[in-house]
Design a protein around this motif. Structure first.
Motif, PDB file in Angstrom:
ATOM      1  N   LEU A  76      47.971  20.488 104.232  1.00  0.00           N
ATOM      2  CA  LEU A  76      46.996  21.532 103.932  1.00  0.00           C
ATOM      3  C   LEU A  76      45.577  21.016 104.099  1.00  0.00           C
ATOM      4  O   LEU A  76      44.722  21.715 104.651  1.00  0.00           O
ATOM      5  CB  LEU A  76      47.189  22.058 102.508  1.00  0.00           C
ATOM      6  N   CYS A  77      45.299  19.797 103.632  1.00  0.00           N
ATOM      7  CA  CYS A  77      43.951  19.239 103.754  1.00  0.00           C
ATOM      8  C   CYS A  77      43.561  19.112 105.219  1.00  0.00           C
ATOM      9  O   CYS A  77      42.421  19.408 105.604  1.00  0.00           O
ATOM     10  CB  CYS A  77      43.877  17.879 103.059  1.00  0.00           C
ATOM     11  N   GLY A  78      44.507  18.676 106.052  1.00  0.00           N
ATOM     12  CA  GLY A  78      44.220  18.571 107.471  1.00  0.00           C
ATOM     13  C   GLY A  78      43.934  19.915 108.110  1.00  0.00           C
ATOM     14  O   GLY A  78      43.002  20.059 108.908  1.00  0.00           O
ATOM     15  N   ARG A  79      44.717  20.934 107.746  1.00  0.00           N
ATOM     16  CA  ARG A  79      44.510  22.267 108.302  1.00  0.00           C
ATOM     17  C   ARG A  79      43.200  22.872 107.810  1.00  0.00           C
ATOM     18  O   ARG A  79      42.471  23.522 108.571  1.00  0.00           O
ATOM     19  CB  ARG A  79      45.679  23.169 107.915  1.00  0.00           C
ATOM     20  N   LEU A  80      42.884  22.654 106.552  1.00  0.00           N
ATOM     21  CA  LEU A  80      41.623  23.166 106.016  1.00  0.00           C
ATOM     22  C   LEU A  80      40.430  22.590 106.760  1.00  0.00           C
ATOM     23  O   LEU A  80      39.473  23.306 107.066  1.00  0.00           O
ATOM     24  CB  LEU A  80      41.512  22.837 104.527  1.00  0.00           C
ATOM     25  N   ALA A  81      40.472  21.293 107.033  1.00  0.00           N
ATOM     26  CA  ALA A  81      39.365  20.656 107.745  1.00  0.00           C
ATOM     27  C   ALA A  81      39.138  21.301 109.102  1.00  0.00           C
ATOM     28  O   ALA A  81      38.001  21.385 109.590  1.00  0.00           O
ATOM     29  CB  ALA A  81      39.643  19.161 107.898  1.00  0.00           C
ATOM     30  N   GLU A  82      40.210  21.805 109.724  1.00  0.00           N
ATOM     31  CA  GLU A  82      40.107  22.442 111.034  1.00  0.00           C
ATOM     32  C   GLU A  82      39.687  23.902 110.931  1.00  0.00           C
ATOM     33  O   GLU A  82      38.935  24.402 111.784  1.00  0.00           O
ATOM     34  CB  GLU A  82      41.462  22.374 111.751  1.00  0.00           C
ATOM     35  N   GLU A  83      40.144  24.610 109.894  1.00  0.00           N
ATOM     36  CA  GLU A  83      40.023  26.062 109.849  1.00  0.00           C
ATOM     37  C   GLU A  83      38.901  26.593 108.979  1.00  0.00           C
ATOM     38  O   GLU A  83      38.455  27.737 109.165  1.00  0.00           O
ATOM     39  CB  GLU A  83      41.350  26.672 109.356  1.00  0.00           C
ATOM     40  N   VAL A  84      38.424  25.826 107.993  1.00  0.00           N
ATOM     41  CA  VAL A  84      37.484  26.398 107.042  1.00  0.00           C
ATOM     42  C   VAL A  84      36.166  26.792 107.701  1.00  0.00           C
ATOM     43  O   VAL A  84      35.480  27.733 107.249  1.00  0.00           O
ATOM     44  CB  VAL A  84      37.239  25.404 105.882  1.00  0.00           C
ATOM     45  N   GLU A  85      35.790  26.125 108.790  1.00  0.00           N
ATOM     46  CA  GLU A  85      34.556  26.479 109.495  1.00  0.00           C
ATOM     47  C   GLU A  85      34.633  27.853 110.164  1.00  0.00           C
ATOM     48  O   GLU A  85      33.621  28.463 110.487  1.00  0.00           O
ATOM     49  CB  GLU A  85      34.241  25.420 110.556  1.00  0.00           C
ATOM     50  N   LYS A  86      35.857  28.355 110.352  1.00  0.00           N
ATOM     51  CA  LYS A  86      36.048  29.623 111.043  1.00  0.00           C
ATOM     52  C   LYS A  86      36.171  30.813 110.082  1.00  0.00           C
ATOM     53  O   LYS A  86      36.353  31.950 110.521  1.00  0.00           O
ATOM     54  CB  LYS A  86      37.306  29.556 111.915  1.00  0.00           C
ATOM     55  N   VAL A  87      36.085  30.540 108.782  1.00  0.00           N
ATOM     56  CA  VAL A  87      36.280  31.585 107.787  1.00  0.00           C
ATOM     57  C   VAL A  87      35.055  32.496 107.720  1.00  0.00           C
ATOM     58  O   VAL A  87      33.928  32.023 107.676  1.00  0.00           O
ATOM     59  CB  VAL A  87      36.549  30.948 106.405  1.00  0.00           C
ATOM     60  N   PHE A  88      35.287  33.815 107.692  1.00  0.00           N
ATOM     61  CA  PHE A  88      34.204  34.799 107.686  1.00  0.00           C
ATOM     62  C   PHE A  88      33.914  35.286 106.262  1.00  0.00           C
ATOM     63  O   PHE A  88      33.885  36.483 105.991  1.00  0.00           O
ATOM     64  CB  PHE A  88      34.549  35.979 108.589  1.00  0.00           C
ATOM     65  N   LEU A  89      33.707  34.353 105.353  1.00  0.00           N
ATOM     66  CA  LEU A  89      33.239  34.685 104.015  1.00  0.00           C
ATOM     67  C   LEU A  89      32.684  33.419 103.390  1.00  0.00           C
ATOM     68  O   LEU A  89      32.928  32.313 103.868  1.00  0.00           O
ATOM     69  CB  LEU A  89      34.345  35.285 103.139  1.00  0.00           C
ATOM     70  N   LEU A  90      31.920  33.600 102.308  1.00  0.00           N
ATOM     71  CA  LEU A  90      31.383  32.469 101.564  1.00  0.00           C
ATOM     72  C   LEU A  90      32.238  32.297 100.313  1.00  0.00           C
ATOM     73  O   LEU A  90      32.146  33.087  99.383  1.00  0.00           O
ATOM     74  CB  LEU A  90      29.923  32.724 101.176  1.00  0.00           C
ATOM     75  N   PRO A  91      33.086  31.263 100.256  1.00  0.00           N
ATOM     76  CA  PRO A  91      33.979  31.117  99.103  1.00  0.00           C
ATOM     77  C   PRO A  91      33.215  30.827  97.819  1.00  0.00           C
ATOM     78  O   PRO A  91      32.337  29.968  97.791  1.00  0.00           O
ATOM     79  CB  PRO A  91      34.861  29.920  99.491  1.00  0.00           C
ATOM     80  N   LYS A  92      33.567  31.564  96.767  1.00  0.00           N
ATOM     81  CA  LYS A  92      33.009  31.292  95.447  1.00  0.00           C
ATOM     82  C   LYS A  92      34.045  30.633  94.548  1.00  0.00           C
ATOM     83  O   LYS A  92      33.716  29.808  93.704  1.00  0.00           O
ATOM     84  CB  LYS A  92      32.521  32.592  94.804  1.00  0.00           C
ATOM     85  N   THR A  93      35.309  31.005  94.747  1.00  0.00           N
ATOM     86  CA  THR A  93      36.420  30.425  93.986  1.00  0.00           C
ATOM     87  C   THR A  93      37.559  30.136  94.967  1.00  0.00           C
ATOM     88  O   THR A  93      37.846  30.958  95.838  1.00  0.00           O
ATOM     89  CB  THR A  93      36.918  31.386  92.897  1.00  0.00           C
ATOM     90  N   VAL A  94      38.176  28.983  94.830  1.00  0.00           N
ATOM     91  CA  VAL A  94      39.302  28.598  95.685  1.00  0.00           C
ATOM     92  C   VAL A  94      40.477  28.205  94.798  1.00  0.00           C
ATOM     93  O   VAL A  94      40.326  27.394  93.872  1.00  0.00           O
ATOM     94  CB  VAL A  94      38.941  27.424  96.618  1.00  0.00           C
ATOM     95  N   LEU A  95      41.634  28.797  95.060  1.00  0.00           N
ATOM     96  CA  LEU A  95      42.875  28.422  94.389  1.00  0.00           C
ATOM     97  C   LEU A  95      43.769  27.745  95.423  1.00  0.00           C
ATOM     98  O   LEU A  95      44.241  28.388  96.352  1.00  0.00           O
ATOM     99  CB  LEU A  95      43.562  29.655  93.804  1.00  0.00           C
ATOM    100  N   ALA A  96      43.962  26.437  95.264  1.00  0.00           N
ATOM    101  CA  ALA A  96      44.770  25.659  96.211  1.00  0.00           C
ATOM    102  C   ALA A  96      46.040  25.193  95.525  1.00  0.00           C
ATOM    103  O   ALA A  96      46.002  24.700  94.391  1.00  0.00           O
ATOM    104  CB  ALA A  96      43.973  24.462  96.724  1.00  0.00           C
ATOM    105  N   MET A  97      47.157  25.348  96.222  1.00  0.00           N
ATOM    106  CA  MET A  97      48.446  24.876  95.705  1.00  0.00           C
ATOM    107  C   MET A  97      49.165  24.091  96.783  1.00  0.00           C
ATOM    108  O   MET A  97      49.193  24.504  97.952  1.00  0.00           O
ATOM    109  CB  MET A  97      49.323  26.044  95.250  1.00  0.00           C
ATOM    110  N   VAL A  98      49.742  22.964  96.389  1.00  0.00           N
ATOM    111  CA  VAL A  98      50.497  22.119  97.321  1.00  0.00           C
ATOM    112  C   VAL A  98      51.793  21.677  96.659  1.00  0.00           C
ATOM    113  O   VAL A  98      51.926  21.713  95.429  1.00  0.00           O
ATOM    114  CB  VAL A  98      49.677  20.876  97.732  1.00  0.00           C
TER     115      VAL A  98
END
Length: 384
Positions: A76-98
């Motif tokens: 998940l950390c690897g995918r986030l590093a690739e994809e988070v720049e493409k997200v069309f919103l400004l995150p205020k709260t993040v719920l991550a589960m692994v």
């Protein structure tokens, strides 16, 4: 530059790519010809335009990943590093589960002479935190199993991952009419004042509480959970969650490793709605699971900005349904084909049959009615 199958880059494509990749330098060069007063006016205009666009981008989004990681970090950390720049919103709260098996295991860190480190280490958590804005609340949880919807589609088929590496990060923007507060209590920080600051008591706008208890089997853990649930059980608030393996964000600063505690989020506001049903131990077939989930339709929640949560016992899943996999996730998708589903397999479930809409409630109103084993709490949360 055309990246479609069979295409090949040309010198012209390469030149266009170079210009676009250096657009900041081009803009800065152009602005050197603009008088200062006009330049300040332009800066305010662009900033205000950007803020207006961000306010309109209130649709929930997520990044999910599964399968073996090819690096020293969780998949998940690897995918986030690739994809988070493409997200069309400004995150205020993040719920991550692994999944806890992979995240709490050992991995190689090639930057440190291949010395072994845990994926649960402070370095890994810091790398995760750096992916999001500084003022973003990040809640990180590991559990024995993960339920996720693949990235990119609200109508994608959700998958139950009871084995293997998997995880997701749900990103909540600032939404008008919705207030999300995260909380993190242990035996040292839990108090009436802490409950009030988290918006869990004396809050008439509270609608939904998602909470996750860790190290609950330790001496005093069950009593601690009862203290947390007691004021909530007497309310008409939707409560859902489970007993998980550990919490990795925010970092624990009050209690030592191995101490019990609870992490969660309180959702308040006139636009928040919720509903949940309990798949009890006698629900042992796909038909029964679908019939139980169908009762969520009574809430009449809109599809837009609605999430499904599945908090299931580790004893359910394919073992509970005669080696049939993905039974409950498939049943949810059949009833709610356009609603993404996320969740976990844990060591206990928290929730009951409850619809937060007016005075409609089916829960008995005590802490025992909220705690279960060998069940699944299936939940809908709508955020306006």
């Amino acid at each position: 530059m055309d990246l479609s199958p069979g295409s090949s880059g040309t010198p012209r494509d390469d030149k266009a790519e170079y210009i676009l990749s250096n657009v900041a330098e081009v803009v800065e060069r152009i602005l050197t010809f603009v008088p200062t007063k006009s330049l300040l006016r332009i800066a305010r205009l662009w900033r205000n335009c950007a803020r207006r666009v961000l306010r309109t981008q209130q649709r929930l989004t997520w990044v999910s990943a599964f399968g073996p990681s090819l690096t020293d970090v969780h998949v998940l950390c690897g995918r986030l590093a690739e994809e988070v720049e493409k997200v069309f919103l400004l995150p205020k709260t993040v719920l991550a589960m692994v999944d806890s098996n992979a995240f709490n295991g050992q991995a190689y860190c090639y930057r440190q002479n291949k010395a072994k480190k845990s994926r649960h280490s402070p370095d890994t958590v810091e790398e995760l935190n750096q992916l999001f804005p500084r003022n973003c609340d990040i809640m990180g949880i590991s559990a024995p199993g993960i339920v996720l919807t693949p990235s990119g589609s609200h109508s994608g088929a959700p998958v139950e991952h009871q084995e293997g590496e998997a995880g997701y990060a749900l990103m909540f923007p600032s939404i008008e009419g919705v207030n999300i507060r995260s909380f993190h209590f242990c035996k040292k920080t839990f108090s009436q004042t802490a409950l009030q600051e988290a918006g869990l008591v004396d809050n008439p706008d509270l609608r939904v509480v998602l909470l996750f208890v860790y190290e609950a089997y330790k001496s005093g853990g069950a009593r601690f959970l009862n203290h947390v649930l007691e004021p909530l059980a007497k309310s008409k608030v939707l409560i859902a969650g489970g007993i998980v393996e550990s919490v990795f964000s925010p970092p624990r600063r009050c209690c030592g490793q191995g101490a019990y505690g609870v992490l969660g989020m309180a959702l308040s506001g006139p636009r928040v709605q919720g509903a949940s049903v309990l798949l009890e131990q006698d629900v042992t077939s796909p038909k029964d699971a679908e019939a139980t989930i169908q009762r969520l339709k009574a809430a009449g929640l809109p599809e837009r900005n609605t999430l499904g949560f599945m908090f299931a016992c580790v004893g359910r899943g394919h073992n509970y349904y005669d080696n049939m996999g993905n039974v409950e996730a498939d049943a949810f998708r059949k009833v709610f084909p356009s609603t993404p589903l996320f969740g976990l397999f844990g060591n206990g479930e928290i929730g009951c049959d409850r619809i937060v809409k007016g005075d409609y409630t089916l829960c008995n109103g005590d802490t025992e009615s909220l705690q279960h084993a060998f069940t699944t709490v299936m939940t809908l949360v709508h955020l306006g």
